[in-house]
Design a protein around this motif. Sequence first.
Motif, short mmCIF file in Angstrom:
data_model
loop_
_atom_site.label_atom_id
_atom_site.label_comp_id
_atom_site.label_asym_id
_atom_site.label_seq_id
_atom_site.Cartn_x
_atom_site.Cartn_y
_atom_site.Cartn_z
N VAL A 211 74.03 19.93 85.88
CA VAL A 211 73.73 20.75 86.98
C VAL A 211 72.72 20.38 87.53
O VAL A 211 71.66 20.04 86.93
CB VAL A 211 74.04 22.14 86.76
N ASP A 212 72.48 20.43 89.01
CA ASP A 212 70.95 20.15 89.64
C ASP A 212 70.13 21.70 89.88
O ASP A 212 69.14 21.52 90.12
CB ASP A 212 71.57 19.61 90.93
N GLY A 213 71.07 22.73 89.41
CA GLY A 213 69.97 23.85 89.63
C GLY A 213 70.81 25.17 89.20
O GLY A 213 71.99 24.98 88.64
N GLN A 214 70.21 26.24 89.37
CA GLN A 214 70.55 27.51 88.97
C GLN A 214 69.94 28.83 89.71
O GLN A 214 69.16 28.46 90.54
CB GLN A 214 70.48 27.71 87.60
N LYS B 187 75.03 21.68 100.39
CA LYS B 187 76.32 21.04 100.23
C LYS B 187 76.05 19.81 99.07
O LYS B 187 75.18 18.98 99.15
CB LYS B 187 76.48 20.23 101.49
N GLY B 188 77.15 20.00 98.26
CA GLY B 188 77.21 19.20 97.18
C GLY B 188 76.33 19.44 95.91
O GLY B 188 76.49 18.69 94.93
N LEU B 189 75.36 20.30 96.21
CA LEU B 189 74.68 20.86 95.13
C LEU B 189 75.16 21.40 93.74
O LEU B 189 76.04 22.29 94.22
CB LEU B 189 73.22 21.70 95.47
N ARG B 190 75.10 20.95 92.64
CA ARG B 190 75.79 21.52 91.50
C ARG B 190 75.09 22.56 90.90
O ARG B 190 73.86 22.39 90.51
CB ARG B 190 76.00 20.33 90.43
N VAL B 191 75.24 23.89 91.15
CA VAL B 191 74.64 24.96 90.79
C VAL B 191 75.31 25.59 89.60
O VAL B 191 76.41 26.22 89.75
CB VAL B 191 74.52 25.80 91.81
#
Length: 347
Positions: free
Chosen positions: A221-224, A181-185
């Motif tokens: 972004v926080d992840g991918q 939730k809310g993670l920018r991917v």
Amino acid sequence: MKNKKAFAVLSSVALVSSVFLAACGGGEQSGSAENGEGAVKAQTIKVANYFATDHPQNVALNEKFKPLVEEGSKGTLKVEIYDNSKLGAEQEFYDGVRNGTIEMGIPGMIMQADVEKMAVPEWPFLFKDYDHVEKVLNGPIGEEITADLESKHGVTPLAWSANGFRMFSSNKTLSSIDDFKGLRVRMPSIPNYIRQGELLGANVTPMPISEVFTALEQKVVDGQDNPIATVRASGWYEVQSDILESNHMFSPNIYIINSKFFNGLTPEQQQVIRDAAAESAKYEFELMKKSYADDKKFLEDNGVKFTTPDDKFKADMENAMKPLYDDIFAKYPWAKDMYDKIKAEAK
């Protein structure tokens, strides 16, 4: 009499000229191999992809495809490999293969917006393991999936290769589905990918793979999501702390060649290319399967924490994909049967 002598002289000159031209190999056949006997015009095949130089895709191209084509064609075909998006990002080099400015490419399933069945291998939680993938893609189902590529996009499929099972890397530990939730991917700009991320609860930012490192480094972004071979080869472990072994999707690549170029080759050259592509792709699959343990150890040694989802976490992720499958089955009459056939191959 004079006319007969003149004709004889002209005939002799013509004969000498034709012999001379033949000995030189003749206009369009210059630069050909095989000493001019049954000469074939030498041609160059540019192969484009977006993988790092030391990724298994490029290792296989350099160790298998290139030498097999060049030696098998007896020098009539030369292979030049353009890795790491040197000929443009995925969409750009794929378009290049379609319009013939690039002879070959190894894209992912970027064509699926127009060629619907090419989306199938990337349906979520579809494949059990690598053996299941190879059995499906290298059989009748794989042929069915690629059947419309040439007619719709003007490219000829040659062989399936492996990007691998995709996992989420991030700058925090993902222990449950709530952590999305809310993670920018970052995800590729492909509808099925984007929908999967959104169904998990993430905020999805589509972008080309060439921009991912900078986006992670600058915390855009926080992840991918990608196989860990890509995380290692692209250096993303320098800007990510965690990897979730989600195996949420298998991501294949495919060797494609411009159909007009391919059909202009001799049958012998075509077979050399087909055989080399099959051998190279098979080798790449093996490299990918063998590399996982080494890649994981390397990443752990460089400070990356791995999380294996428990049964509940895995079930939650799979259940979250139900709306996506409902939409797919409703939209495509063939989809449910295809899904069932692929699942049955795992038994």
